[in-house]
Design an enzyme around this catalytic site. Structure first.
Site, PDB file in Angstrom:
ATOM      1  N   LYS A  95     -15.156   4.994  -6.037  1.00 12.03           N
ATOM      2  CA  LYS A  95     -14.570   6.228  -6.823  1.00 12.03           C
ATOM      3  C   LYS A  95     -14.837   4.716  -8.220  1.00 12.03           C
ATOM      4  O   LYS A  95     -13.928   4.273  -8.697  1.00 12.03           O
ATOM      5  CB  LYS A  95     -13.207   5.592  -6.700  1.00 12.03           C
ATOM      6  CG  LYS A  95     -12.437   7.128  -7.397  1.00 12.03           C
ATOM      7  CD  LYS A  95     -10.892   7.315  -7.314  1.00 12.03           C
ATOM      8  CE  LYS A  95     -10.741   7.514  -8.741  1.00 12.03           C
ATOM      9  NZ  LYS A  95      -9.530   8.555  -8.496  1.00 12.03           N
ATOM     10  N   ILE A 363       0.143   5.742  -5.310  1.00 13.77           N
ATOM     11  CA  ILE A 363      -0.445   4.853  -5.106  1.00 13.77           C
ATOM     12  C   ILE A 363       0.174   3.240  -5.513  1.00 13.77           C
ATOM     13  O   ILE A 363       0.533   2.182  -4.633  1.00 13.77           O
ATOM     14  CB  ILE A 363      -1.377   5.036  -3.634  1.00 13.77           C
ATOM     15  CG1 ILE A 363      -1.437   5.906  -2.891  1.00 13.77           C
ATOM     16  CG2 ILE A 363      -1.670   3.437  -3.218  1.00 13.77           C
ATOM     17  CD1 ILE A 363      -3.022   6.090  -1.967  1.00 13.77           C
ATOM     18  N   GLY A 451       2.727  -0.453 -18.745  1.00 13.08           N
ATOM     19  CA  GLY A 451       1.602   0.794 -18.873  1.00 13.08           C
ATOM     20  C   GLY A 451       0.288   0.426 -18.066  1.00 13.08           C
ATOM     21  O   GLY A 451      -0.523  -0.236 -18.682  1.00 13.08           O
TER      22      GLY A 451
HETATM   23  C1  LIG Z   1      -0.194  16.931  -3.137  1.00 16.68           C
HETATM   24  C2  LIG Z   1       0.085  15.852  -2.969  1.00 16.68           C
HETATM   25  C3  LIG Z   1      -1.458  15.354  -4.085  1.00 16.68           C
HETATM   26  C4  LIG Z   1      -1.023  13.922  -3.964  1.00 16.68           C
HETATM   27  N1  LIG Z   1      -2.133  13.034  -3.997  1.00 16.68           N
HETATM   28  C5  LIG Z   1      -3.116  11.375  -4.271  1.00 16.68           C
HETATM   29  C6  LIG Z   1      -3.459  11.155  -4.516  1.00 16.68           C
HETATM   30  O1  LIG Z   1      -4.940  11.569  -4.415  1.00 16.68           O
HETATM   31  N2  LIG Z   1      -3.490   9.280  -4.923  1.00 16.68           N
HETATM   32  C7  LIG Z   1      -2.744   9.363  -4.846  1.00 16.68           C
HETATM   33  O2  LIG Z   1      -1.890   7.836  -5.045  1.00 16.68           O
HETATM   34  N3  LIG Z   1      -1.400   9.706  -4.494  1.00 16.68           N
HETATM   35  C8  LIG Z   1      -0.920  11.542  -3.739  1.00 16.68           C
HETATM   36  N4  LIG Z   1      -0.162  11.736  -3.855  1.00 16.68           N
HETATM   37  C9  LIG Z   1       1.100  10.956  -3.002  1.00 16.68           C
HETATM   38  C10 LIG Z   1       1.337  10.040  -1.598  1.00 16.68           C
HETATM   39  O3  LIG Z   1       1.033  11.075  -0.992  1.00 16.68           O
HETATM   40  C11 LIG Z   1       2.016   9.443  -1.676  1.00 16.68           C
HETATM   41  O4  LIG Z   1       2.680   8.641  -2.708  1.00 16.68           O
HETATM   42  C12 LIG Z   1       2.488   8.413  -0.493  1.00 16.68           C
HETATM   43  O5  LIG Z   1       1.853   9.308   0.184  1.00 16.68           O
HETATM   44  C13 LIG Z   1       3.152   8.061  -0.103  1.00 16.68           C
HETATM   45  O6  LIG Z   1       4.342   9.104   0.702  1.00 16.68           O
HETATM   46  P1  LIG Z   1       5.984   8.364   1.230  1.00 16.68           P
HETATM   47  O7  LIG Z   1       5.117   7.155   2.188  1.00 16.68           O
HETATM   48  O8  LIG Z   1       6.348   8.238  -0.257  1.00 16.68           O
HETATM   49  O9  LIG Z   1       6.439   9.625   1.592  1.00 16.68           O
HETATM   50  P2  LIG Z   1       5.845  10.271   3.142  1.00 16.68           P
HETATM   51  O10 LIG Z   1       4.666  10.248   3.341  1.00 16.68           O
HETATM   52  O11 LIG Z   1       6.624  11.520   3.496  1.00 16.68           O
HETATM   53  O12 LIG Z   1       6.315   9.123   4.401  1.00 16.68           O
HETATM   54  C14 LIG Z   1       7.991   9.272   4.281  1.00 16.68           C
HETATM   55  C15 LIG Z   1       8.652   8.268   5.553  1.00 16.68           C
HETATM   56  O13 LIG Z   1      10.114   8.589   6.341  1.00 16.68           O
HETATM   57  C16 LIG Z   1      10.361   8.453   7.209  1.00 16.68           C
HETATM   58  N5  LIG Z   1      11.426   9.521   7.355  1.00 16.68           N
HETATM   59  C17 LIG Z   1      11.847  10.876   6.645  1.00 16.68           C
HETATM   60  N6  LIG Z   1      12.965  10.865   7.000  1.00 16.68           N
HETATM   61  C18 LIG Z   1      13.535  10.211   7.943  1.00 16.68           C
HETATM   62  C19 LIG Z   1      14.279   9.769   9.014  1.00 16.68           C
HETATM   63  N7  LIG Z   1      15.801  11.135   8.554  1.00 16.68           N
HETATM   64  N8  LIG Z   1      14.357   9.093   9.568  1.00 16.68           N
HETATM   65  C20 LIG Z   1      13.728   8.121  10.019  1.00 16.68           C
HETATM   66  N9  LIG Z   1      12.319   8.415   9.087  1.00 16.68           N
HETATM   67  C21 LIG Z   1      12.098   9.037   8.581  1.00 16.68           C
HETATM   68  C22 LIG Z   1       8.684  10.005   7.662  1.00 16.68           C
HETATM   69  O14 LIG Z   1       9.049  10.268   9.007  1.00 16.68           O
HETATM   70  C23 LIG Z   1       7.476   9.369   7.053  1.00 16.68           C
HETATM   71  O15 LIG Z   1       7.130   7.954   8.132  1.00 16.68           O
HETATM   72  C24 LIG Z   1      -0.092  13.044  -3.429  1.00 16.68           C
HETATM   73  C25 LIG Z   1       0.867  13.645  -2.652  1.00 16.68           C
HETATM   74  C26 LIG Z   1       0.757  15.310  -3.026  1.00 16.68           C
HETATM   75  C27 LIG Z   1       2.514  15.444  -2.448  1.00 16.68           C
END
Ligand SMILES: Cc1cc2nc3c(=O)[nH]c(=O)nc-3n(C[C@H](O)[C@H](O)[C@H](O)COP(=O)(O)OP(=O)(O)OC[C@H]3O[C@@H](n4cnc5c(N)ncnc54)[C@H](O)[C@@H]3O)c2cc1C
Length: 520
Positions: A95, A363, A451
């Site tokens: 990219k 990320i 930043g």
């Molecule tokens: C529409 C959209 C587009 C995006 N596009 C981008 C992008 O292009 N580039 C970028 O950098 N970021 C992007 N992001 C952000 C990115 O998806 C997230 O920052 C990244 O996936 C991290 O997610 P997470 O691990 O914090 O949460 P999640 O992926 O939601 O993971 C949560 C985890 O917690 C666990 N969990 C929750 N509750 C419990 C429980 N009670 N018991 C046991 N386990 C539990 C789940 O099983 C899961 O494993 C985007 C987000 C959205 C919403």
């Protein structure tokens, strides 16, 4: 190493190891959870920390984070990943930046590149000379002086040249990858370094009656898991940081009104482009992220200004090929936790806040939080200064990204829908208003220590959305007009010639062995 290299790689732990390992429990196995597990297992040997991760397949992950910024390379390098292997296993592409369509006016298109514009001449930043030439009607668009923009438009890519005298040294790059595959890649790495993974749903959280510190989480099967430090990577729900500790949420949706998204992949039609695209629409925008085996698409929109069914239909109508899966809806509230670290819980990823993916920053914010957690890793005494400093820095990082995102919405001339009328005329944070005023006055981008976005990024958006300074740096006048024209022409010619020498993006992926199985 540059300032950002230092800031964005994660550092060696510097506190003296204790005799009993610190028990660290990571709650959640999405991108945030596994990035944290991989990084901590890399820097904290088992005699210093015992790392365990609990995740629930039944709950699942968001899994749509696909586009990144260049700092991810330092993260991967620190873990010792082989680039070609990592790319093949995550179906990743290179990219060079993000193309923005229809943001200033309908029909406009500009690229925010990972690289500088031109070269300083007589010690004056290039863009000041460009503004001078542009005002005199003697310069084409500033994209002609950006190597990554020219390469992106031509569908070309190669690693930057380490020879700083070469025009091919003037850019950086990031990746676009399958987030689910990236989490799996990190998991294999972390498990090989003694991270213990437990599958199970957390159904209860116990706190110390006096201090309020979290002591154990209880799994569905009745097991109580104790730890000293809890890293909350549980996604939007914020299981520990919000549902248990009630850290509070600072909402920013009055500045960033989009609150929902539809996401749907489709097959790749044609060569894989080395850049992400963000196309503004009537009540939000569409993303297009090309991977090796598919294209990730989405429509980020404001539910105040359009309906869910309309937003879904709008996404499907602009896909380049038939969707490969039913569109999935995501809902979010833009903002951040008031305290991202509270007591013995540090939140990382969606549990800590959310800023829409317009500049692919989520990320990166995860990466920053991991770096700062390692910098301020507490011992069992949990001196509150670590928490205070972590929260101070992370708040600034979030606010700086927030301002940069708001700029895209606010610096628009669009008046074709109530959404754009709102964005164009809304009040903006003082910190952004200051930056915009300073730029309009004399073409200078205010610099701060925290930043992630530096001058070139702000310049790309200012110029791309038709925000021009009233005057340029008078030091440029030390160059006579014809001298300036000659030097600008020479740089432009050198860049155009250098791009010709690059292979196509597809050919380069093949050449370095980065093609994934499904895409070969
Ligand atoms: C529409 C959209 C587009 C995006 N596009 C981008 C992008 O292009 N580039 C970028 O950098 N970021 C992007 N992001 C952000 C990115 O998806 C997230 O920052 C990244 O996936 C991290 O997610 P997470 O691990 O914090 O949460 P999640 O992926 O939601 O993971 C949560 C985890 O917690 C666990 N969990 C929750 N509750 C419990 C429980 N009670 N018991 C046991 N386990 C539990 C789940 O099983 C899961 O494993 C985007 C987000 C959205 C919403």
């Amino acid at each position: 190493m540059t300032k950002s290299d230092v800031k964005n790689s994660f550092h060696q732990m510097h506190s003296a190891p204790e005799t009993t390992p610190l028990r660290i429990l990571i709650v959640g196995g999405g991108t945030a959870g596994w990035m944290t597990a991989a990084a901590l297992s890399r820097v904290l040997p088992p005699r210093v920390a015992q790392i365990r991760l609990v995740e629930s397949e039944a709950i699942g992950t968001v899994g749509v984070g696909e586009a990144t910024v260049p700092h991810i390379r330092f993260f991967n390098q620190r873990l010792g990943f082989d680039e070609a292997d990592f790319m093949a296993k995550t179906q990743a592409t290179f990219k060079l930046g993000i193309e923005f369509r229809n943001w200033g006016r309908v029909g406009d298109a500009y690229l925010h590149p990972f690289g500088a514009f031109g070269q300083n001449l007589i010690g004056v930043p290039f863009h000041q000379h460009w503004v001078r030439a542009h005002r005199a009607g003697r310069a084409g668009g500033i994209e002609h002086w950006s190597l990554p923009i020219l390469a992106a438009r031509a569908g070309k890519f190669a690693h930057p040249d380490p020879d700083l005298a070469s025009p091919l040294s003037t850019y950086s790059y990031a990746y676009q990858f399958d987030a689910t595959l990236y989490a799996a890649y990190l998991r294999a790495y972390a498990e090989a370094r003694s991270v213990q993974r437990t599958e199970g749903r957390i159904v209860d959280v116990r706190q110390n009656g006096e201090s309020g510190f979290v002591e154990t989480v209880t799994l569905e099967n009745g097991e109580h898991v104790a730890a000293d430090l809890f890293v909350d990577c549980s996604g939007f729900r914020g299981l520990l940081i919000e549902q248990t500790l009630q850290a509070g949420y600072e909402e920013w949706s009055h500045w960033l009104p989009c609150d929902r998204a539809w996401a749907a992949p489709c097959p790749t039609a044609g060569p894989v482009t080395p850049y992400t695209r963000a196309t503004a629409h009537t009540a939000g925008w569409f993303w297009r992220i090309p991977l090796q085996h598919r294209v990730g698409n989405g429509h980020v929109y404001s539910s105040r200004f359009t309906g869910d069914e309309q937003a879904r239909a709008d996404l499907l109508a602009q896909l380049e090929s038939e969707p490969a899966a039913e569109p999935k809806q995501l809902r979010f509230v833009t903002g951040k936790r008031r305290r991202q670290w509270s007591k013995n819980v540090v939140s990382i990823g969606l549990a800590s806040g959310f800023l829409e993916p317009l500049e692919s920053t989520s990320i990166h914010l995860i990466q920053l939080a991991i770096g700062y957690l390692i910098d301020y890793l507490p011992d069992r005494g949990f001196d509150p200064m670590n928490e205070t400093e972590f929260n101070r820095i992370m708040a600034l990082e979030y606010e700086r990204v927030r301002d940069f995102l708001i700029l895209h919405y606010h610096a628009t001339q669009r008046d074709d829908s109530p959404f754009w009328d709102y964005c164009r005329t809304m009040e903006i944070p003082d910190s952004l208003a200051y930056r915009m005023e300073l730029f309009r006055e004399r073409g200078v981008v205010a610099q701060y220590r925290e930043g992630m976005f530096l001058d070139a990024s702000w310049l790309a958006v200012f110029f791309g959305q038709n925000v021009l300074p009233q005057r340029y740096d008078p030091a440029s006048d030390r160059l006579a007009e014809h001298e300036l024209a000659d030097r600008m022409d020479r740089i432009r010619g050198d860049y155009a010639a250098a791009v010709q020498t690059l292979p196509s993006h597809d050919a380069f992926l093949q050449q370095i062995g980065a093609r994934g199985a499904a895409a070969r």
